[in-house]
Design a protein around this motif. Structure first.
Motif, PDB file in Angstrom:
ATOM      1  N   LEU A  69       0.831  -1.192   0.000  1.00 39.59           N
ATOM      2  CA  LEU A  69       0.000   0.000   0.000  1.00 39.59           C
ATOM      3  C   LEU A  69       0.875   1.254   0.000  1.00 39.59           C
ATOM      4  N   VAL A  70       0.345   2.335  -0.552  1.00 40.43           N
ATOM      5  CA  VAL A  70       1.022   3.630  -0.592  1.00 40.43           C
ATOM      6  C   VAL A  70       0.030   4.689  -0.120  1.00 40.43           C
ATOM      7  N   ASP A  71       0.479   5.586   0.776  1.00 41.88           N
ATOM      8  CA  ASP A  71      -0.400   6.666   1.213  1.00 41.88           C
ATOM      9  C   ASP A  71       0.255   8.020   0.978  1.00 41.88           C
ATOM     10  N   LEU A  72      -0.437   9.068   1.351  1.00 42.60           N
ATOM     11  CA  LEU A  72       0.033  10.425   1.094  1.00 42.60           C
ATOM     12  C   LEU A  72       1.192  10.831   1.985  1.00 42.60           C
ATOM     13  N   ARG A  73       1.411  10.113   3.060  1.00 42.43           N
ATOM     14  CA  ARG A  73       2.465  10.470   4.003  1.00 42.43           C
ATOM     15  C   ARG A  73       3.753   9.682   3.786  1.00 42.43           C
ATOM     16  N   VAL A  76       6.025   6.468  -8.221  1.00 43.77           N
ATOM     17  CA  VAL A  76       5.045   6.926  -9.205  1.00 43.77           C
ATOM     18  C   VAL A  76       3.716   7.241  -8.530  1.00 43.77           C
ATOM     19  N   LEU A  77       3.292   6.373  -7.622  1.00 48.73           N
ATOM     20  CA  LEU A  77       2.015   6.567  -6.938  1.00 48.73           C
ATOM     21  C   LEU A  77       2.049   7.777  -6.014  1.00 48.73           C
ATOM     22  N   ASP A  78       3.188   8.045  -5.388  1.00 46.98           N
ATOM     23  CA  ASP A  78       3.297   9.247  -4.555  1.00 46.98           C
ATOM     24  C   ASP A  78       2.866  10.476  -5.345  1.00 46.98           C
ATOM     25  N   GLY A  79       3.408  10.594  -6.560  1.00 47.76           N
ATOM     26  CA  GLY A  79       3.082  11.745  -7.397  1.00 47.76           C
ATOM     27  C   GLY A  79       1.628  11.770  -7.815  1.00 47.76           C
ATOM     28  N   ARG A  80       1.094  10.611  -8.180  1.00 48.45           N
ATOM     29  CA  ARG A  80      -0.297  10.558  -8.651  1.00 48.45           C
ATOM     30  C   ARG A  80      -1.267  10.879  -7.528  1.00 48.45           C
ATOM     31  N   VAL A 100      -6.420  -1.613   5.578  1.00 52.23           N
ATOM     32  CA  VAL A 100      -7.073  -0.451   4.957  1.00 52.23           C
ATOM     33  C   VAL A 100      -8.216  -0.929   4.066  1.00 52.23           C
ATOM     34  N   ASP A 101      -9.322  -0.190   4.090  1.00 58.30           N
ATOM     35  CA  ASP A 101     -10.496  -0.516   3.290  1.00 58.30           C
ATOM     36  C   ASP A 101     -10.159  -0.454   1.802  1.00 58.30           C
ATOM     37  N   LEU A 102     -10.527  -1.484   1.077  1.00 53.83           N
ATOM     38  CA  LEU A 102     -10.283  -1.561  -0.365  1.00 53.83           C
ATOM     39  C   LEU A 102     -10.863  -0.363  -1.104  1.00 53.83           C
ATOM     40  N   ALA A 103     -11.989   0.169  -0.636  1.00 52.54           N
ATOM     41  CA  ALA A 103     -12.660   1.263  -1.334  1.00 52.54           C
ATOM     42  C   ALA A 103     -11.832   2.534  -1.367  1.00 52.54           C
ATOM     43  N   ARG A 104     -10.825   2.653  -0.514  1.00 56.20           N
ATOM     44  CA  ARG A 104     -10.017   3.874  -0.475  1.00 56.20           C
ATOM     45  C   ARG A 104      -8.867   3.866  -1.478  1.00 56.20           C
ATOM     46  N   VAL A 105      -8.692   2.761  -2.176  1.00 54.66           N
ATOM     47  CA  VAL A 105      -7.634   2.681  -3.189  1.00 54.66           C
ATOM     48  C   VAL A 105      -8.103   3.405  -4.447  1.00 54.66           C
ATOM     49  N   GLN A 106      -7.342   4.435  -4.842  1.00 59.70           N
ATOM     50  CA  GLN A 106      -7.703   5.219  -6.020  1.00 59.70           C
ATOM     51  C   GLN A 106      -6.761   4.998  -7.199  1.00 59.70           C
ATOM     52  N   HIS A 107      -5.548   4.554  -6.936  1.00 62.10           N
ATOM     53  CA  HIS A 107      -4.563   4.367  -8.010  1.00 62.10           C
ATOM     54  C   HIS A 107      -3.796   3.068  -7.782  1.00 62.10           C
ATOM     55  N   VAL A 108      -3.479   2.390  -8.878  1.00 61.28           N
ATOM     56  CA  VAL A 108      -2.662   1.179  -8.835  1.00 61.28           C
ATOM     57  C   VAL A 108      -1.584   1.310  -9.904  1.00 61.28           C
ATOM     58  N   CYS A 109      -0.346   0.976  -9.545  1.00 62.30           N
ATOM     59  CA  CYS A 109       0.763   0.971 -10.505  1.00 62.30           C
ATOM     60  C   CYS A 109       1.351  -0.430 -10.536  1.00 62.30           C
TER      61      CYS A 109
END
Length: 404
Positions: free
Chosen positions: A97-101, A370-374, A138-147
């Motif tokens: 998983l990747v988050d904003l922090r 990549v996901l950090d930026g997206r 983490v809830d699956l529904a909160r995933v917005q991007h996949v790389c």
């Protein structure tokens, strides 16, 4: 939508700038935000209020203000959106998983040998996303991007993989479309070596405007070229697919009988070199497990590896060539120096050859970058998903039932 030039539009622009500053600098007080933005204190307070109303930031602590009252620090909420980095290759599937922090989450892994049943791109990646979410709680529904990193080039024009030889059950056609339909969120698919180069850049060994090449030596051989932070993909996504380049006979290794670079340097070639050097039957597997390559193997392998570096020097002339992949990692500084010496002794070049700085999961690390930026750009631009979290959960669940 606010009309350009109106107070509402200007407020949104200021809020986006404030959010970018919070992402770049971490938690800030109203006064600090005003100083960094160049705007007045009242305007900074309005930006904070607007972001709070939208649920994008929260108070995260206090900073001492000397003799006066402490200032409240505001930071971006870390639970607003998540991404999942996925690496699929001959060994299996890994995801995290990747988050904003920039938090560190567990890596979920499933070995290829344990993957039973009918495999497909949708099944492999959806299962990896579920595993990453489960490992992180983490809830699956909160995933917005996949790389997703794969051992294949990806044609951006046709959405097609160049090869699925290492991906049992996968279809070459419409790969991104397949995955987005199954997951109900934004998906990016890229070559694994390209993503590893993104991670090498982030590791901090290069100046911002430097050009470097990552030569990946694993089951096969691949190349990624980073020019000032941008990885070259080519018109069809095939830049760096050098495994099928023909080998000039007897240039540096007169005993090599391979016809292309993959035959010269791939897993089967390394095992053969190991046997002939008296180092056992499974040299590649040992390198993949992290065992340093024996000196006798390096002495034979390095001149061969030099033959793959020379065309890179002639075409790109990079500041450095990084040796990555399981063989580059296990060969380390010794392989880098022997390769440089072989090139220097037979050509006019005296290149800077470096071992990889990444010990574990370089492809995942690149996908995370990549996901950090997206994730950050999505948040700054306030780009909403096409469906609600509840709708997307139903889409993913239905598709998983369909592909299960």
């Amino acid at each position: 939508m606010a009309v350009r030039g109106t107070p509402s539009w200007l407020g949104n622009q200021n809020a986006a700038m404030a959010l970018r500053l919070l992402l770049d600098h971490g938690p800030l007080s109203r006064n600090a935000l005003g100083e960094l933005s160049g705007l007045s204190k009242p305007t900074a307070a309005q930006m904070i209020a607007r972001l709070e109303e939208k649920g994008l930031i929260e108070a995260v602590g206090e900073a001492s203000a000397g003799r006066g009252p402490s200032a409240v620090l505001y930071g971006v909420r870390g639970d607003l959106a998540y991404g999942v980095a996925v690496n699929v290759d001959q060994d299996g599937v890994r995801s995290t998983l990747v988050d904003l922090r920039g938090s560190q989450f567990p890596v979920a892994a499933e070995a290829a040998s344990g993957m039973t049943g009918q495999r497909s791109a949708a099944r492999d990646v959806a299962g990896a996303v579920l595993s990453a979410c489960g490992a992180a709680g983490v809830d699956l529904a909160r995933v917005q991007h996949v790389c997703v990193g794969v051992p294949s080039s990806v044609d951006p024009r046709s959405d097609e993989l160049s090869s699925v030889a290492a991906l049992p059950g996968w279809s070459r056609k419409s790969i991104r479309q397949q995955l987005q339909r199954a997951l109900g969120c934004d998906v990016q698919v890229d070559n694994d070596v390209n993503l590893a180069a993104v991670a090498e850049r982030r590791a901090g060994a290069f100046e911002p405007d430097a050009t470097f090449a990552l030569l990946w030596v694993g089951y096969g051989i691949g190349l990624a070229v980073d020019v000032a932070g941008a990885v070259l993909h080519g018109a069809s996504g095939g830049a760096g697919e050098i495994g099928n380049l023909p080998v000039p006979r007897g240039v540096l290794d007169p005993d090599a009988d391979a016809t292309d670079l993959e035959g010269l340097l791939g897993a089967a070639a390394l095992d053969r070199i190991g046997r002939e050097a008296g180092c056992g039957e499974h040299t590649f597997e040992e390198a993949r497990a992290g065992t340093p390559l024996p000196a006798r193997v390096l002495e034979v392998f390095a001149p061969r590896l030099a033959q793959s570096v020379i065309p890179v020097l002639g075409v790109i002339d990079p500041e450095a060539v990084v040796l990555g992949g399981p063989v580059g990692r296990s060969g380390g500084a010794a392989l880098a120096e022997l390769t440089r010496t072989a090139i220097r002794n037979h050509t006019r070049w005296n290149p800077n050859i470096l071992p990889t700085r990444l010990a574990h999961n370089p492809v995942l690390a690149g996908a995370q970058a990549v996901l950090d930026g997206r994730l950050q750009e999505s948040l700054v631009t306030q780009a909403g998903a096409a469906t609600s979290d509840e709708d997307r959960s139903r889409i993913i669940a239905a598709n998983l039932r369909g592909i299960g």
